[in-house]
Design a protein around this motif. Structure first.
Motif, short mmCIF file in Angstrom:
data_model
loop_
_atom_site.label_atom_id
_atom_site.label_comp_id
_atom_site.label_asym_id
_atom_site.label_seq_id
_atom_site.Cartn_x
_atom_site.Cartn_y
_atom_site.Cartn_z
N GLY A 98 -3.02 -7.16 -16.02
CA GLY A 98 -2.99 -7.02 -14.66
C GLY A 98 -3.17 -5.86 -14.14
N VAL A 102 -6.02 -3.87 -11.79
CA VAL A 102 -5.96 -2.96 -10.57
C VAL A 102 -6.61 -1.83 -11.01
CG1 VAL A 102 -4.47 -1.82 -9.27
CG2 VAL A 102 -4.00 -4.16 -9.95
N LEU B 244 -14.70 -10.59 -18.15
CA LEU B 244 -13.57 -10.91 -18.34
C LEU B 244 -12.84 -11.80 -16.83
CD1 LEU B 244 -11.66 -7.69 -19.79
CD2 LEU B 244 -12.04 -9.83 -20.83
N LEU B 248 -9.26 -13.74 -17.12
CA LEU B 248 -8.20 -13.29 -16.15
C LEU B 248 -7.85 -14.36 -15.06
CD1 LEU B 248 -7.05 -10.87 -14.76
CD2 LEU B 248 -8.82 -10.59 -13.37
N ILE B 251 -5.78 -17.28 -16.67
CA ILE B 251 -4.37 -16.65 -17.18
C ILE B 251 -3.77 -16.85 -15.73
CG2 ILE B 251 -2.93 -14.91 -17.93
CD1 ILE B 251 -5.19 -14.18 -19.68
N VAL B 255 -0.29 -18.88 -15.15
CA VAL B 255 1.16 -18.11 -14.97
C VAL B 255 1.68 -18.11 -13.49
CG1 VAL B 255 2.00 -15.48 -14.77
CG2 VAL B 255 0.52 -16.37 -16.47
N SER B 286 -14.52 -5.77 -5.54
CA SER B 286 -13.63 -4.88 -6.22
C SER B 286 -12.05 -4.67 -5.61
CB SER B 286 -13.92 -3.39 -6.28
OG SER B 286 -14.63 -3.04 -5.04
N LEU B 287 -12.11 -4.96 -4.12
CA LEU B 287 -10.60 -5.21 -3.56
C LEU B 287 -9.98 -6.70 -3.90
CD1 LEU B 287 -9.17 -3.63 -1.35
CD2 LEU B 287 -10.15 -4.81 0.24
N GLU B 289 -10.44 -7.88 -6.85
CA GLU B 289 -10.00 -7.53 -8.05
C GLU B 289 -8.55 -6.78 -8.24
OE1 GLU B 289 -12.27 -5.89 -12.31
OE2 GLU B 289 -13.15 -5.68 -10.31
N VAL B 290 -8.47 -5.93 -7.26
CA VAL B 290 -7.09 -5.18 -7.08
C VAL B 290 -6.12 -6.04 -6.78
CG1 VAL B 290 -6.11 -3.27 -5.80
CG2 VAL B 290 -8.31 -2.92 -6.65
N GLY B 293 -5.17 -8.52 -9.37
CA GLY B 293 -4.29 -7.93 -10.43
C GLY B 293 -2.96 -7.81 -9.88
N LEU B 294 -2.90 -7.17 -8.71
CA LEU B 294 -1.43 -6.94 -8.18
C LEU B 294 -0.81 -8.40 -8.25
CD1 LEU B 294 -2.05 -4.27 -5.44
CD2 LEU B 294 -0.58 -3.99 -7.43
N LEU B 296 -1.03 -10.95 -10.04
CA LEU B 296 -0.63 -11.28 -11.30
C LEU B 296 0.74 -10.71 -11.75
CD1 LEU B 296 -1.47 -12.89 -13.95
CD2 LEU B 296 -2.84 -10.87 -14.53
N MET B 297 0.52 -9.22 -11.51
CA MET B 297 1.84 -8.43 -12.03
C MET B 297 2.93 -8.94 -11.31
SD MET B 297 -0.14 -4.75 -11.63
CE MET B 297 1.06 -3.62 -12.06
N VAL B 300 4.30 -12.36 -12.57
CA VAL B 300 4.76 -12.26 -13.89
C VAL B 300 6.20 -11.76 -13.73
CG1 VAL B 300 4.55 -11.15 -16.05
CG2 VAL B 300 2.49 -12.14 -15.11
N ALA B 301 6.22 -10.82 -12.82
CA ALA B 301 7.57 -9.90 -12.72
C ALA B 301 8.65 -10.73 -12.08
CB ALA B 301 7.38 -8.71 -12.16
#
Lengths: 292, 376
Positions: A98, A102, B244, B248, B251, B255, B286-287, B289-290, B293-294, B296-297, B300-301
């Protein structure tokens, strides 16, 4: 014959370059159970930093020197973050994946999706090549070759011989025990993370000197570098250099035979064939000693 | 009684879904609603496919793109190069994908140690290898892409309507597979593998056979859904198919939704698809995407178990919060799908905050420490 020699030589050089880039991956996986996709973000992040500095007229040799401490700091900082989160292997893989996404999104916003190359005027080293008899050896690859051998050899010896290295390797199989013997495992791991970050940063600058940068560039390297890590035995720096060389030479030979299309597949093929022949990797991995 | 109620609810939802195209046609609503729902079914199928091996058995795969891509290319090549009827071509795509999945299983499940990580990396390597194969072999693609001919569908359906019904069918097959595997012996075996493979093996779970079965099933499902998706794409290119994005998003869906239950992919696909559909407008990709990704992080955390396990305790509250978000957005004159995405986002944020306010309160924190200490 010369062609064959040139192919093998450039394969060896390329392989040690892979090893330099993947050192951080193998150390993180072996010694703190993190499959760290963010290592690619470190590599290409510093690649972009090198591009920015070089276009502003900073000498790239100076950048190479500056990037090592910066990379070490980044590596340590990220290790600190990951340690606070206490992720297991699977979750670390998803989390860092992830983070890499980013990074890719952000680099698209900052540098757009276009290819970025350091202009030739600021990058005389991309073309510079030493000659060894009939063989041509590019400057950047000579740098990565020597660095990779020196660093991997030194780290390998340090892990094998020194008291600290022994503590680190013991912590893989039983951390509680090592702690109770009074070794500060976490501080040693920070050192390892710093090493990974520094070598990743240097590798990133060399990537920027040799290739065009673009946000998804990492995707072309993921398969290759992890193949080198697994073939070389996880957490085994010397093995990693051999794993990298195996892949590099195979690639160079495939390209020499005129099969450029196949060369991209070599990393994946080497990984699969290697696993079929030697399921435990070609070289011993530190994880073999893990409990459970 | 509750059994009856559940079956009644399922039947009601099904009938409702089957009637959607008719309603859209009758009321003259934009056809995009059908496309939106088709994509939801597509993601449910892909996420369920991933969940069979990576959720139930805990073997993380980054190769969803390989299985999906095998289905897309299998179907596209057969339709374009050999004029095979599309129904057969889609099934052939599923078969190719199942074969590739089985081959990966044979290579990686033989290992005695670090099987999980190696499986993850081999799936990734295979996906990357297939990408460059498709780009370089002219029989497959050769970098030019495959445009599919205009197909005619039965019963005078427009292509959007046909894809809607077919997608619904594939999605139902996927959910049925996920549910059935979850309930039967196979599912129990896979969960045992997830918890401790060596113990499971020792207690007589045929681990190799179960993993191979789950992986082949996962591949077949991804290929089936991918083959149908080739008709939706209409112009197949290697860079788009093997990007990807698919692995991505899949997943993330699992998750986020929860990897240990058959409902997880349904919930996760709904959340991620709705948000992604609204975010990937012009200039936002792209925003988005950011943000993805955030997200997902954070998930997961913060919620290692995923949302669906929390829905059981706080489903009503989250539903109400989501609906009120939707209502407020509608009153603010936003388009319906935008409002829907906002409602879903609000509900997820509510769940994360609510769970964490209690899970990280002083009492729970000490409790968590005790649990940690007991674990060693």
């Amino acid at each position: 014959m010369v062609e064959l020699g040139q192919a093998v030589a450039s394969g060896v050089l390329m392989g040690t370059f892979y090893a330099l880039l993947a050192l951080g991956l193998t150390l993180a996986w072996g010694f703190f159970e993190t499959i760290d996709f963010t290592h690619f973000a470190v590599v290409f992040g510093f690649g972009y930093v090198a591009y920015e500095l070089a276009t502003r007229g900073v000498d790239l040799r100076l950048v190479l020197l500056l990037v090592a401490p910066a990379g070490a700091l980044v590596g340590m900082g990220w290790r600190w973050v990951l340690r606070r989160l206490r992720l297991d292997e699977a979750r670390s893989l998803v989390f860092t994946f992830g983070a890499l996404v980013v990074f890719e999104g952000l680099s698209k916003l900052v540098w757009t999706a276009d290819y970025r190359r350091i202009p030739t005027a600021q990058n005389p080293y991309a073309m510079g090549a030493a000659t060894l008899g009939p063989l041509a050896l590019p400057f950047t690859q000579v740098v990565s070759f020597s660095l990779s051998l020196i660093v991997a050899g030194a780290v390998g010896l340090w892990l094998r011989r020194s008291y600290a290295g022994k503590a680190l390797r013991a912590a893989v199989s039983d951390e509680e025990m090592v702690r109770s013997c009074g070794a500060d495992v976490e501080r040693l791991r920070l050192l390892i993370a710093a090493l990974g970050g520094a070598t990743g940063g240097i590798g990133g600058v060399l990537v920027a000197m040799n290739y065009a940068l673009f946000p998804n560039a990492a995707e072309q390297w993921v398969g290759l570098l992890f193949a080198a890590v697994i073939l070389g035995g996880i957490g085994n720096p010397a093995g990693l250099v051999f794993g990298g060389i195996v892949i590099g030479v195979a690639e160079a030979l495939a390209q020499g035979l005129g099969a450029t299309a196949v060369a991209r597949l070599v990393g994946a093929a080497a990984l699969v064939i290697g696993l079929l022949v030697r399921p435990e990797g070609l070289f011993p991995s530190v994880l073999g000693r893990r409990e459970g | 009684m509750s059994e009856l109620r559940i079956w009644g609810a399922i039947a009601g939802v099904l009938v409702g879904l089957l009637l959607v195209p008719t309603v859209v046609r009758a009321l003259g609503l934009p056809a995009y609603y059908l496309v939106f729902l088709y994509f939801y079914f597509f993601w449910v199928a892909q996420a369920t496919s991933w969940n069979l091996i990576s959720g139930y058995a805990g073997y993380f795969s980054f190769g969803q793109g390989a299985f999906y891509g095998a289905g897309v290319y299998g179907a596209a090549v057969l339709i374009d190069r050999h004029g095979v009827p599309y129904g057969l071509a889609i099934l052939a795509g599923a078969a190719v994908s199942a074969l590739i999945a089985s081959a990966i299983g044979v290579v990686t499940f033989r290992l005695r140690q670090i099987r999980g990580p190696v499986f993850a990396l081999v799936t990734l390597a295979v996906a990357l290898a297939m990408h460059s194969l498709a780009n370089n072999v002219s029989y497959l693609d050769g970098g030019r892409g495959i445009p599919l001919p205009k197909l005619s569908y039965p019963f005078g359906l427009s292509d959007v309507e046909f894809l809607y019904y077919a997608g619904l069918g594939v999605g139902l097959v996927a959910v049925a597979m996920g549910w059935w595997t979850y309930r039967n012996r196979h599912g129990w075996g896979l969960r045992a593998i997830h918890d401790d493979e060596r113990v499971a093996e020792g207690l007589g779970v045929p681990t190799f056979a179960y993993k191979m079965g789950a992986l082949a099933l996962s591949g077949a499902l991804a290929g089936l859904s991918g083959g149908l998706h080739a008709l939706q794409i209409r112009y197949v290119t290697a860079d788009a198919v093997f990007s990807l994005r698919v692995p991505l998003l899949v997943i993330m869906m699992c998750v986020l939704g929860g990897r240990r239950h058959w409902l997880g992919p349904l919930v996760g696909a709904g959340v991620i698809h709705a948000l992604n559909d609204r975010l990937s407008g012009p200039g936002l990709s792209s925003l988005s995407e950011v943000l993805m990704g955030l997200l997902l992080m954070v998930v997961v955390a913060a919620l290692p178990e995923g949302i669906s396990s929390h829905l059981r305790q706080r489903g009503m509250a989250a539903g109400l919060v989501g609906l009120s978000g939707l209502g407020v957005a509608l009153v603010a004159r936003l388009a319906f799908l935008d409002a829907l995405a906002i409602g879903i986002a609000v509900a997820v944020v509510f769940l994360v905050l609510r769970t964490h306010r209690f899970a990280l309160g002083p009492w729970h924190r000490s409790k968590a420490r005790e649990v940690e200490a007991a674990r060693g």
